[in-house]
Scaffold this active site. Structure first.
Site, mmCIF file in Angstrom:
data_model
loop_
_atom_site.group_PDB
_atom_site.id
_atom_site.type_symbol
_atom_site.label_atom_id
_atom_site.label_comp_id
_atom_site.label_asym_id
_atom_site.label_seq_id
_atom_site.Cartn_x
_atom_site.Cartn_y
_atom_site.Cartn_z
ATOM 1 N N LYS A 165 -4.089 -7.697 4.844
ATOM 2 C CA LYS A 165 -5.172 -7.471 5.806
ATOM 3 C C LYS A 165 -5.169 -8.585 6.848
ATOM 4 O O LYS A 165 -5.348 -9.765 6.511
ATOM 5 C CB LYS A 165 -6.517 -7.433 5.073
ATOM 6 C CG LYS A 165 -6.562 -6.437 3.916
ATOM 7 C CD LYS A 165 -6.269 -5.015 4.371
ATOM 8 C CE LYS A 165 -6.283 -4.050 3.195
ATOM 9 N NZ LYS A 165 -5.914 -2.684 3.591
ATOM 10 N N LYS A 265 -6.154 10.003 2.438
ATOM 11 C CA LYS A 265 -7.167 9.636 1.444
ATOM 12 C C LYS A 265 -8.086 10.833 1.223
ATOM 13 O O LYS A 265 -8.877 11.179 2.103
ATOM 14 C CB LYS A 265 -7.965 8.425 1.927
ATOM 15 C CG LYS A 265 -7.106 7.170 2.086
ATOM 16 C CD LYS A 265 -7.903 5.965 2.544
ATOM 17 C CE LYS A 265 -7.022 4.721 2.591
ATOM 18 N NZ LYS A 265 -7.721 3.539 3.129
HETATM 19 MG MG MG Z 1 -6.070 0.828 5.866
#
Ligand code: MG
Length: 368
Positions: A165, A265
């Site tokens: 991240k 997702k």
């Molecule tokens: Mg992502």
């Protein structure tokens, strides 16, 4: 076969450690998960789970799932849960949008379809075997050294693919993170730099044209339009995630050449039925995809691993397992788990995960 009852459970899922992303803008300490059990008049039951990673992450939140199910339940009672497209049309008429509300219901209906046919979901979703799927770590934002330490820890658990991240307003820090991680990865490992929409387009263009790394970059900016702009001006392959909610978003991303891959997702797009449609489109246009859920226990993770395992290897990148970050396990030992960097979907009929209701507390709602 008819749906006779929906039983809803709420469970808090604390994270092992606070989790930071999007340049530290977003911090998460626990997740709010909803388990749904659907019963039928033929004695078969199915389970689903809905868990937005956190209410600051997407336009989705835990209490919204429960409120949405209250709205949907009367229209679902009496429907055949095996008619997945019909079930989704019924839900779309009753409650347009709100895909995250529908995902646990859709998942539970797939579970029932599997049990009624005696087939595991990886096969119903088109797969030929319970293929082990590579799993990827998720590396919280920090200094380059902190992030490399987390990658080493993940490597010790068998992970060879990492989602690091990055993103923020400090351009030099992001360049340093990307260069340090890309050039110090253990041999044979891969990384995606997930910006979680933290950059403005100019920042993305500056950072990505300054680094030598050519690894995947995920969701550099907030919107599809901004990401498409960036994709036309950088050399890194682009993965899209948070800005993709509907099939139409995926079609537009392809038409605009905004990405070379997407995160699929189920919870974000409305369940396995919609995720399968998007997966099939992605295969058709040559995308590479990470197939995983937004969040949740090993129940939600396992549903996504079934879809991943049924996806051609050329189009399938690694899958993240949320349950690995949790300090509780409401489905102890069940489902797809990390075994030396791979997760294998169960081959029992349906999802292959059956929660013990006594571990979930009292239901928060029952509709019959
Ligand atoms: Mg992502």
């Amino acid at each position: 076969m008819k749906i006779t009852r929906l039983t809803v459970y709420q469970i808090d899922l604390p994270l092992n450690e606070p989790y930071y992303l999007s340049g530290g803008r977003l911090k998460f300490e626990k997740l709010d998960s909803t388990f749904v059990r659907i019963d039928t008049d033929e004695g078969l039951s199915g389970w689903g789970e809905g868990c937005p990673w956190g209410h600051t992450y997407l336009p989705a939140h835990g209490p919204g799932i429960r409120a949405g199910i209250e709205t949907l339940a009367p229209a679902l009672i009496g429907q055949d849960p095996r008619s997945l497209d019909h079930i989704n049309r019924v839900m779309d008429v009753q409650l347009p949008g709100h895909p995250y509300v529908k995902s646990p219901i859709d998942m539970a209906c797939w579970d029932i379809l599997g049990k009624s046919t005696g087939l595991p979901l990886w096969q119903l979703l088109g797969g030929n075997a319970a293929t082990p799927v590579a799993v990827n770590s998720s590396i919280s934002t920090g200094t380059p050294d902190e992030m490399l330490t987390l990658i080493q820890k993940a490597a010790a658990k068998g992970y060879t693919v990492h989602s690091a991240k990055v993103g923020g307003t400090d351009i030099d820090m992001d360049i340093a993170r990307i260069e340090a991680i890309s050039s110090n990865l253990p041999a044979g490992h891969k990384v995606t730099f997930d910006v979680n929409r933290a950059w403005q387009p100019a920042t993305a263009i500056q950072v990505l044209n300054s680094v030598t790394a050519r690894d995947w970059v995920e969701q550099p900016c907030e919107t599809l339009d901004q990401c498409a702009h960036v994709a036309s001006r950088v050399s890194n392959p682009i993965m899209l995630d948070e800005c993709m909610h509907s099939f139409q978003d995926h079609l537009e991303a392809w038409q605009r050449r905004a990405c070379e891959g997407v995160k699929v997702k189920p919870n974000r797009v409305g369940g396995l039925t919609r995720a399968r449609q998007i997966r099939d489109f992605g295969v058709s246009v040559g995308w590479q995809m990470h197939i995983e859920d937004l969040g949740g226990s090993a129940l939600a993770d396992t549903a996504a691993i079934h879809l991943a395992a049924s996806t051609p290897e050329a189009n399938r990148l690694a899958s993240w397992l949320c349950h690995y970050h949790l300090s509780v396990d409401p489905v102890p030992g069940q489902g797809a788990r990390n075994q030396n960097g791979f997760a294998t979907p169960p081959s029992a009929p349906g999802l292959g995960v059956t929660p013990n209701p006594t571990l979930l507390g009292d239901p928060v709602a029952t509709y019959a």
